[in-house]
Motif scaffolding. Structure first.
Motif, short mmCIF file in Angstrom:
data_model
loop_
_atom_site.label_atom_id
_atom_site.label_comp_id
_atom_site.label_asym_id
_atom_site.label_seq_id
_atom_site.Cartn_x
_atom_site.Cartn_y
_atom_site.Cartn_z
N ALA A 31 0.88 -1.22 0.17
CA ALA A 31 0.15 0.12 0.01
C ALA A 31 0.82 1.48 0.11
O ALA A 31 0.72 2.26 -0.60
CB ALA A 31 -0.96 -0.05 1.31
N LEU A 32 2.00 1.27 0.69
CA LEU A 32 2.90 2.32 0.86
C LEU A 32 3.50 2.58 -0.74
O LEU A 32 3.72 3.54 -0.92
CB LEU A 32 3.80 2.23 1.83
CG LEU A 32 5.02 3.23 2.24
CD1 LEU A 32 4.07 4.39 2.63
CD2 LEU A 32 5.79 3.11 3.09
N ALA A 33 3.89 1.45 -1.20
CA ALA A 33 4.55 1.75 -2.66
C ALA A 33 3.57 2.26 -3.64
O ALA A 33 3.98 3.32 -4.16
CB ALA A 33 4.99 0.25 -2.95
N LEU A 34 2.15 1.87 -3.56
CA LEU A 34 1.25 2.44 -4.58
C LEU A 34 1.21 3.98 -4.20
O LEU A 34 0.92 4.79 -4.87
CB LEU A 34 0.06 1.70 -4.28
CG LEU A 34 -0.34 0.41 -5.13
CD1 LEU A 34 -1.64 -0.22 -4.63
CD2 LEU A 34 -0.37 0.87 -6.66
N ALA A 278 5.77 -3.25 -5.82
CA ALA A 278 4.28 -3.05 -5.95
C ALA A 278 3.97 -1.60 -6.45
O ALA A 278 2.75 -1.27 -6.92
CB ALA A 278 3.74 -3.23 -4.71
N GLY A 279 4.97 -0.64 -6.56
CA GLY A 279 4.76 0.83 -6.84
C GLY A 279 4.33 0.93 -8.57
O GLY A 279 5.12 0.56 -9.38
N GLN A 363 5.10 -4.81 -17.38
CA GLN A 363 5.35 -5.14 -16.05
C GLN A 363 4.16 -4.37 -15.23
O GLN A 363 3.54 -4.72 -14.31
CB GLN A 363 6.61 -4.61 -15.53
CG GLN A 363 7.53 -5.42 -15.87
CD GLN A 363 9.10 -4.87 -15.30
OE1 GLN A 363 9.16 -4.14 -14.31
NE2 GLN A 363 10.23 -5.30 -15.90
N ASP A 364 4.02 -3.06 -15.65
CA ASP A 364 2.83 -2.34 -14.87
C ASP A 364 1.64 -3.02 -15.29
O ASP A 364 0.73 -3.00 -14.03
CB ASP A 364 2.75 -0.85 -15.40
CG ASP A 364 4.00 0.03 -14.90
OD1 ASP A 364 4.71 -0.40 -13.92
OD2 ASP A 364 4.13 1.22 -15.58
N GLU A 365 0.93 -3.49 -16.38
CA GLU A 365 0.13 -4.08 -16.40
C GLU A 365 -0.18 -5.48 -15.76
O GLU A 365 -1.25 -5.77 -15.12
CB GLU A 365 -0.18 -4.39 -17.91
CG GLU A 365 -0.50 -3.39 -18.81
CD GLU A 365 -0.60 -3.61 -20.38
OE1 GLU A 365 -0.38 -4.67 -20.76
OE2 GLU A 365 -0.76 -2.57 -20.95
#
Length: 399
Positions: A31-34, A278-279, A363-365
């Protein structure tokens, strides 16, 4: 003041010792990475990950270096469970083994059916096959007594076999061009490690030093270096050579090393990996990112494929007498756990990086698909287990 400190220290120790702790810390890191990736700190966040420290970027040091310790711990857990744990007999292996196989096959089939014509994207077929044991057990533990103890054992055993399958997939399908000289060198080192084991060497230092050499040779061979962690774990002595005593009474090098890594890996290495990977910047992301076949294949494979593979296989195996149902478990308990198996965070992210190492868009997808599929699986699994019948009084035959 001292008494307050002791109370806080005791509370912290209870949290660190709880089954849910690792999953909760990983959730917070993700969650912090997002949050950071979509804040004014995003530029700094991505720049630091791409910064080179020596021959590798920070991101590569985390994914290829630190994660070797994660795979070492995975290997230690696999060996312990198969030799002296919940998977030590065939009768204990049958149901989680069959369900793990089904839980890997169906997500891969769903992903492949959606992406078969795309020769680049199809390389990610294995992304939704893995279950994140820390996340899944963390969620299960939060439900407390509503879940039969047998289902916790079932999930842990299934996830261990699932991890073994994921390691084999990485070694076989995500290996670059092989350098035979390095592979031969790795084979020689493995021979020496097994020789140390057979000769009863119980000191950990020789194994760890040779393990470092093994990691370098495996990396140079073209096989991903993290596989060396599992290979090393298989050579660490488990059974005491003195009188054939069980390691329940005599501490073994394997137990000592596993104990040393038990807090370090889930509370430091895995959160760092989660924070680094996870970001996902959602800037400019539109509906097409949620509807393309890569994202749907990953999310659908985790959320739907795992349920079909795990729950469907369990029903068939019990119905036809191939395995016994988990004690005191109703079908809804198995359905809820099958949904939790769709939480594929750590290993799925790792395979996604191997599948598309040079394509940031893909990678993002993949990350969006993993986050969606894992989140929905966690929510649905929790709801099903929350409203399942209480374990008391449920007979195995009710399955």
């Amino acid at each position: 003041m001292a008494s307050i400190f002791r109370v806080r220290s005791t509370a912290l120790r209870r949290f660190l010792d709880s089954e849910a702790a690792g999953g909760i810390v990983l959730m917070v890191a993700a969650a912090l990475a997002l949050l950071v990736a979509n804040s004014p700190l995003a530029t700094t966040y991505f720049a630091v990950l791409k910064t080179y420290v020596g021959p590798l970027s920070v991101s590569h040091w985390i994914n290829d270096g630190l994660m070797a310790m994660f795979f070492l711990l995975v290997g230690l857990e696999i060996k312990r469970e198969f030799v002296d744990g919940q998977l030590s007999t065939w009768s204990r292996r049958i149901l989680p083994g069959l369900c793990a196989a089904g839980g890997m096959a169906f997500p891969a089939l769903i992903f492949a059916s959606l992406n078969w014509s795309n020769h680049e994207v199809i390389r990610g077929w294995a992304i939704p096959t893995a279950t994140d044991i820390a996340f899944a057990l963390g969620v299960l533990s939060l439900l407390g007594s509503r879940v039969p103890a047998s289902m916790k054992i079932f999930l842990a055993a299934l996830a261990i076999i699932d991890d073994l399958g994921a390691v084999l997939i990485i070694a076989i399908f995500y290996t670059n061009d092989l350098q035979l000289w390095a592979l031969a060198g790795a084979g020689i080192v493995m021979g020496v490690l097994f020789g140390l084991n057979r000769c009863g060497v119980r000191a950990l230092l020789p194994y760890l030093l040779l393990g470092a050499v093994l990691s370098v040779l495996v990396l140079l061979s073209g096989v991903h270096a993290t596989v060396a962690g599992v290979a090393l774990a298989l050579t660490i002595p488990l059974v005491s050579p003195v009188g054939g005593q069980s390691e329940h009474t005599v501490h073994s090098p394997l137990h000592n090393l596993e104990h040393a890594l038990a807090k370090f890996v889930p509370f430091i290495i895995i959160p760092i990996f989660g924070f680094a990977n996870a970001g996902v910047s959602l800037k400019g992301v539109d509906a097409s990112a949620l509807t393309n076949t890569l994202t749907i294949g990953v999310a659908g494979g985790l959320m739907v494929g795992k349920v079909i593979g795990v729950y469907g296989t369990a029903l068939i195996a019990v119905k036809f007498g191939l395995a016994d149902a988990p004690a005191n478990a109703a079908p809804l308990h198995v359905l809820g756990v099958a949904l939790l198996c769709g939480i594929g965070f750590t290993m799925s992210l790792f395979i996604g990086l191997l599948a598309f190492p040079d394509n940031q868009l893909l990678q993002d997808e993949v990350k969006i698909g993993i986050l969606l599929g894992s989140a929905l699986s966690a929510v649905l699994g929790t709801l099903v287990l929350r409203f399942s019948p209480r374990p008391g009084g449920i007979e195995a035959r009710s399955f």
